[in-house]
Design a protein around this motif. Structure first.
Motif, mmCIF file in Angstrom:
data_model
loop_
_atom_site.group_PDB
_atom_site.id
_atom_site.type_symbol
_atom_site.label_atom_id
_atom_site.label_comp_id
_atom_site.label_asym_id
_atom_site.label_seq_id
_atom_site.Cartn_x
_atom_site.Cartn_y
_atom_site.Cartn_z
ATOM 1 N N THR A 1 8.228 14.122 -2.500
ATOM 2 C CA THR A 1 8.326 12.771 -1.943
ATOM 3 C C THR A 1 7.067 11.967 -2.243
ATOM 4 O O THR A 1 7.085 10.734 -2.181
ATOM 5 C CB THR A 1 8.570 12.816 -0.423
ATOM 6 N N SER A 2 5.958 12.666 -2.606
ATOM 7 C CA SER A 2 4.758 11.966 -3.073
ATOM 8 C C SER A 2 5.043 11.145 -4.319
ATOM 9 O O SER A 2 4.360 10.163 -4.588
ATOM 10 C CB SER A 2 3.641 12.966 -3.399
ATOM 11 N N MET A 3 6.020 11.549 -5.094
ATOM 12 C CA MET A 3 6.379 10.827 -6.305
ATOM 13 C C MET A 3 7.439 9.765 -6.024
ATOM 14 O O MET A 3 7.493 8.711 -6.680
ATOM 15 C CB MET A 3 6.915 11.806 -7.361
ATOM 16 N N ALA A 4 8.301 10.004 -5.036
ATOM 17 C CA ALA A 4 9.333 9.024 -4.675
ATOM 18 C C ALA A 4 8.728 7.780 -4.041
ATOM 19 O O ALA A 4 9.161 6.653 -4.293
ATOM 20 C CB ALA A 4 10.346 9.666 -3.729
ATOM 21 N N SER A 5 7.715 7.985 -3.191
ATOM 22 C CA SER A 5 7.091 6.849 -2.512
ATOM 23 C C SER A 5 6.487 5.838 -3.486
ATOM 24 O O SER A 5 6.728 4.635 -3.367
ATOM 25 C CB SER A 5 6.039 7.373 -1.528
ATOM 26 N N PRO A 6 5.685 6.249 -4.497
ATOM 27 C CA PRO A 6 5.170 5.258 -5.445
ATOM 28 C C PRO A 6 6.243 4.606 -6.305
ATOM 29 O O PRO A 6 6.038 3.487 -6.794
ATOM 30 C CB PRO A 6 4.175 6.056 -6.295
ATOM 31 N N VAL A 7 7.377 5.283 -6.507
ATOM 32 C CA VAL A 7 8.486 4.627 -7.205
ATOM 33 C C VAL A 7 8.928 3.382 -6.433
ATOM 34 O O VAL A 7 9.121 2.300 -7.000
ATOM 35 C CB VAL A 7 9.664 5.604 -7.393
ATOM 36 N N SER B 1 0.836 -1.197 0.000
ATOM 37 C CA SER B 1 0.000 0.000 0.000
ATOM 38 C C SER B 1 0.870 1.245 0.000
ATOM 39 O O SER B 1 1.924 1.279 0.647
ATOM 40 C CB SER B 1 -0.917 0.010 1.235
ATOM 41 N N ASN B 2 0.428 2.264 -0.727
ATOM 42 C CA ASN B 2 1.164 3.526 -0.823
ATOM 43 C C ASN B 2 0.346 4.664 -0.226
ATOM 44 O O ASN B 2 -0.849 4.796 -0.488
ATOM 45 C CB ASN B 2 1.473 3.853 -2.282
ATOM 46 N N ALA B 3 1.016 5.498 0.578
ATOM 47 C CA ALA B 3 0.399 6.697 1.145
ATOM 48 C C ALA B 3 1.316 7.884 0.881
ATOM 49 O O ALA B 3 2.355 8.022 1.533
ATOM 50 C CB ALA B 3 0.155 6.531 2.639
ATOM 51 N N SER B 4 0.950 8.741 -0.066
ATOM 52 C CA SER B 4 1.746 9.928 -0.388
ATOM 53 C C SER B 4 1.127 11.153 0.267
ATOM 54 O O SER B 4 0.758 12.137 -0.384
ATOM 55 C CB SER B 4 1.836 10.101 -1.912
ATOM 56 N N TRP B 5 1.003 11.088 1.584
ATOM 57 C CA TRP B 5 0.415 12.160 2.369
ATOM 58 C C TRP B 5 0.849 11.983 3.821
ATOM 59 O O TRP B 5 1.423 10.959 4.193
ATOM 60 C CB TRP B 5 -1.115 12.170 2.281
ATOM 61 N N GLY B 6 0.534 12.987 4.642
ATOM 62 C CA GLY B 6 0.888 12.869 6.053
ATOM 63 C C GLY B 6 0.565 14.120 6.836
ATOM 64 O O GLY B 6 0.019 15.091 6.313
ATOM 65 N N ARG B 7 0.917 14.071 8.119
ATOM 66 C CA ARG B 7 0.721 15.175 9.047
ATOM 67 C C ARG B 7 2.068 15.621 9.598
ATOM 68 O O ARG B 7 3.002 14.837 9.652
ATOM 69 C CB ARG B 7 -0.150 14.745 10.242
ATOM 70 N N GLY B 8 2.122 16.843 10.058
ATOM 71 C CA GLY B 8 3.355 17.352 10.633
ATOM 72 C C GLY B 8 3.378 17.235 12.139
ATOM 73 O O GLY B 8 2.699 17.993 12.837
ATOM 74 N N TYR B 9 4.141 16.268 12.683
ATOM 75 C CA TYR B 9 4.318 16.128 14.125
ATOM 76 C C TYR B 9 5.794 16.277 14.521
ATOM 77 O O TYR B 9 6.168 15.995 15.648
ATOM 78 C CB TYR B 9 3.799 14.772 14.602
ATOM 79 N N ASN B 10 6.651 16.681 13.557
ATOM 80 C CA ASN B 10 8.078 16.879 13.823
ATOM 81 C C ASN B 10 8.735 15.642 14.423
ATOM 82 O O ASN B 10 9.590 15.728 15.308
ATOM 83 C CB ASN B 10 8.299 18.085 14.730
ATOM 84 N N GLY B 11 8.325 14.479 13.935
ATOM 85 C CA GLY B 11 8.957 13.237 14.371
ATOM 86 C C GLY B 11 8.500 12.715 15.700
ATOM 87 O O GLY B 11 9.060 11.739 16.212
ATOM 88 N N LEU B 12 7.469 13.322 16.310
ATOM 89 C CA LEU B 12 6.976 12.873 17.608
ATOM 90 C C LEU B 12 6.035 11.693 17.417
ATOM 91 O O LEU B 12 5.142 11.728 16.577
ATOM 92 C CB LEU B 12 6.250 14.018 18.311
ATOM 93 N N TYR B 13 6.218 10.659 18.228
ATOM 94 C CA TYR B 13 5.391 9.450 18.121
ATOM 95 C C TYR B 13 3.984 9.764 18.617
ATOM 96 O O TYR B 13 3.787 10.131 19.774
ATOM 97 C CB TYR B 13 6.013 8.317 18.932
ATOM 98 N N SER B 14 2.991 9.584 17.730
ATOM 99 C CA SER B 14 1.624 10.001 18.007
ATOM 100 C C SER B 14 0.696 8.801 18.116
ATOM 101 O O SER B 14 1.084 7.651 17.869
ATOM 102 C CB SER B 14 1.128 10.917 16.881
ATOM 103 N N SER B 15 -0.573 9.085 18.445
ATOM 104 C CA SER B 15 -1.573 8.013 18.479
ATOM 105 C C SER B 15 -1.807 7.444 17.088
ATOM 106 O O SER B 15 -2.202 6.286 16.945
ATOM 107 C CB SER B 15 -2.887 8.538 19.058
#
Length: 738
Positions: free
Chosen positions: A367-373, A225-239
């Motif tokens: 990076t949205s394009m790198a991930s599907p590569v 599965s590919n996900a070319s999206w995300g949220r900004g948490y600055n590397g903090l481990y979230s729920s």
């Protein structure tokens, strides 16, 4: 605050295993802005804060966070690249996997994004409706899930780019396949698409459970599965990380989840990796540059990283991204929702020259394009395993030379990261900018992780390389155990490859905001046998890695050198953990890889040899059906499984005429039962075995025993020695009959 409660939306999110059962692990509360002054309390600050405070003190609530909006990981620039040969061989225009018929055929890949232009010529199917449930006979779209959103794609839509970079295959008439300028990295594969956007309002989060269950289709759908999206948490481990890590460890352990790193790394900012790329089990991908007409005149090429690519490490020090791939100036299918059959032109696109490439394709970056590569490369790799390029744990490199097997998600991750090649250049400001000289790239850093994926470095391919590959696929290991694998280097066939070993596992979820998020710590080491007996550690360290869930060792090795690959479990929060292992190099032909128990005993580091229970067996002519269990009593008179083996689920089986040792720490005062049996119910032959505790012999067969019947040995560990409670008794009774 009544208006707030009337307008609030509550969305369940994720599942978590508790006491052997799956439970909903959390929920997302969405506050909708008021449409008039009459319902002003819907966005009243005091109302919202009161609700948050109330939730935070509830005994069933573990944490409360502010949710960040999902963002797509593309950069609005006009460019083009063709990453097929870069990720297959890194040799210009050489696509050795396509030459062998490995193009993702037979694979279903999942994409969740904002929409898909289904009649673009790279997805077009003139004989089938792309909607209406699962249908793997369709040319490209096996399933379009619009249950969360709609069937609409916006002009120049993100989902069409991403999907095409993986599965795109040109067909002007919607029937016959052609070679197109925007063909994907796995053009033989098909897609299951999950629509995350209603209209043009931006993508929304459906929750892990809904997303994964859609594409997985009860095990008959997609395993990548590919996900070319995300949220900004600055590397903090979230729920959200808890949701993804929990799902991949439990229900979806055979899934590889590939995600984009994000585009917030301009000026080399560390700790900008987005979520879920910062989670433990997803495979995070950064963006490197391309080659030739795919780069501007001042751009340095495939050994350089795009400056916008988000960086690690995570807040608890883990290496992210995991790998990189070309993501800058990628030619991809372009969405024109009001046009049917839009396609590319007759001339090859070039970022350096103004060329009419047709309205059906355009240049995109991020990076949205790198991930599907990388996702496309994973589809090729999974096809490789399914089409019999491997024989048991050793891969032979040609179709049908071995048997088909299903790789776990952690094995796919291990093999891809094992073959990744570190970038040798630097970071470049793009487009057409200067090199950031003050930040030279290093292996295992927060810029590139293991490096750019390279499939020909990852698996043997007849006529293309001389490497051998040995795999361990999702083997169980218990806390305190040590699996040791013996390998020997053989360069007689002209092989001059380095030795590479990569360990990967899907770790249990960590705590929200954790500063040390690793739960089950497994260590990888390589020890030279003989000679200087040097020990090699992973990820560029001079000691064990106590942070990461992927560990790699790269080293030079000489002909006839022997090594012991050590996988050592320690500090588990849960008693058992599955792991996968990929070993490549100039490996001598040998029998199936098995733990090297004849060289060193499997023992816990927390007790002396005098406190060890040891099982020794000399196998007879047929031994592969032997199984054994060690069971102990608990303080409340229950029983607990201490250890068991061997068998396919453990990654090895006994061989004829060999000697094996197993050793474990026991608890003073506890009672134990050791059980030896033939899993096939007969026909195993005979052999000799002994049981001991420290210097005390519990049982010694002295001569060969028939293993057709179950052998039971009961004993109790005391300060004064060992009390024998009986042989061939089935249960842990208190009767002392021997």
């Amino acid at each position: 605050c009544i208006d707030m409660f009337e307008r609030i939306q509550i969305t369940p999110r994720g599942e978590e295993e508790v006491n052997g059962k799956l439970h909903v692990s959390g929920a997302e509360l969405i506050f909708t802005a008021p449409t008039s002054d009459s319902d002003g309390s819907a966005m009243n600050r005091n109302c919202a804060l009161s609700l948050v405070i109330g939730l935070s003190v509830h005994p069933l609530v573990g944490s409360v966070e502010v949710g960040q909006k999902l963002e797509l990981s593309s950069v609005a620039v006009k460019g083009k690249s063709n990453p097929q040969w870069i990720t297959q061989s890194a040799v210009v225009d050489h696509r050795p996997f396509f030459d062998k018929g490995l193009d993702g055929t037979g694979q279903i890949v999942a994409v969740a994004d904002g929409g898909l232009d289904t009649d673009n010529c790279y997805f077009r199917d003139s004989r089938n409706n792309p909607f209406g449930g699962w249908d793997k006979s369709r040319r490209k779209i096996a399933y379009y899930d619009d249950s969360f959103a709609d069937q609409l794609e916006r002009d120049k839509g993100h989902g069409t780019y991403v999907s095409g970079i993986i599965v795109g295959r040109k067909s002007s008439n919607g029937v016959d396949n052609e070679v197109g300028f925007a063909d994907g990295t796995a053009p033989g594969s098909k897609i299951t698409f999950f629509d995350m956007e209603i209209g043009s309002n931006g993508i929304a989060d459906p929750g892990v459970s809904r997303l994964f269950s859609s594409f997985y289709n009860s095990g008959d759908g997609a395993f990548i599965s590919n996900a070319s999206w995300g949220r900004g948490y600055n590397g903090l481990y979230s729920s959200f990380c808890r949701d993804y890590d929990g799902a991949l460890r439990s229900t979806y352990s055979d899934v590889l989840f590939v995600v984009s790193a994000g585009n917030t790394g301009v000026e080399g900012t560390a700790g900008t990796i987005q979520n879920p790329a910062d989670c433990k089990s997803p495979m995070a991908v950064g963006s490197s540059l391309s080659y030739g007409d795919d780069i501007r005149s001042n751009e340095k090429g495939i050994e350089f990283l795009a400056d916008y690519s988000s960086r690690g490490p995570t807040s608890d020090g883990r290496i992210k991204p995991d790998v990189v791939a070309p993501g800058h100036f990628i030619v991809a299918p372009n969405a024109e929702p009001n046009t049917e059959g839009e396609c590319d032109g007759s001339k090859s696109p070039s970022i350096r020259r103004s060329i009419d490439v047709g309205s059906g394709v355009r240049y995109v970056s991020g990076t949205s394009m790198a991930s599907p590569v990388v996702t496309g490369g994973a589809a090729i790799l999974r096809q490789y395993f399914e089409e019999g390029y491997c024989n048991s744990e050793r891969c032979c490199g040609s179709k049908g030379c071995g048997e088909s097997f299903i790789p776990s998600g952690s094995l796919m991750k291990a093999v891809l990261m094992n073959g990744a090649q570190p970038l040798t250049g630097g970071i470049q400001r793009v487009p057409d900018g200067n090199v950031v000289n003050e930040q030279p790239l290093k292996e295992y850093d927060g810029n590139q992780g293991m490096g750019r994926i390279n499939l020909v470095n990852s698996v043997p391919l007849e006529g293309e390389n001389n490497i051998q590959l040995i795999t361990v696929n999702d083997k169980f290991i218990k806390d305190g155990d040590k699996d040791e694998y013996k390998i020997k280097i053989d360069t007689s066939n002209g092989c001059n490859e380095e030795l590479r070993v990569t360990l990967a596992w899907y770790d249990p979820p960590g705590a929200v905001g954790c500063l040390k998020c690793l739960v089950n710590d497994i260590d990888l080491m390589i020890e030279e046998i003989g000679g200087g007996s040097e020990v090699f550690y992973p990820n560029g360290l001079s000691q064990q890695d106590t942070s990461n869930t992927v560990e790699r060792i790269r080293m030079q090795a000489s002909d006839a050198q022997e090594f012991r690959v050590i996988v050592h479990s320690r500090n588990f929060a849960f008693n058992r953990q599955q792991y996968s292992l990929a070993i490549t190099g100039c490996l001598a032909e040998a029998d199936e890889l098995k733990p090297d128990l004849t060289e060193a005993m499997k023992s816990s580091p927390n007790c002396s040899r005098e406190e060890l229970f040891t099982f020794k067996i000399n196998t007879a002519e047929t031994a592969h059906q032997l199984r054994w269990n060690l069971i102990g009593s608990t303080a409340n008179n229950g029983i607990e499984a201490i250890a068991s083996g061997p068998g396919p689920e453990f990654g090895y089986e006994y061989e004829a005429n060999e000697t094996y040792y197993h050793s474990y720490c026991l608890t003073m005062g506890s009672k134990y039962r050791f059980q030896l049996m033939n899993s096939a119910g007969g026909g195993l032959g005979s052999g000799k075995y002994s049981l001991s505790y420290g210097a005390v012999t519990i049982f010694d067969s002295d001569s060969s025993e028939d293993f057709e019947d179950v052998k039971n040995h009961r004993f109790q560990v005391l300060a004064s020695g060992v009390k024998i409670l009986g042989k061939n008794r089935s249960f842990m009774t208190d009767v002392d009959d021997e």
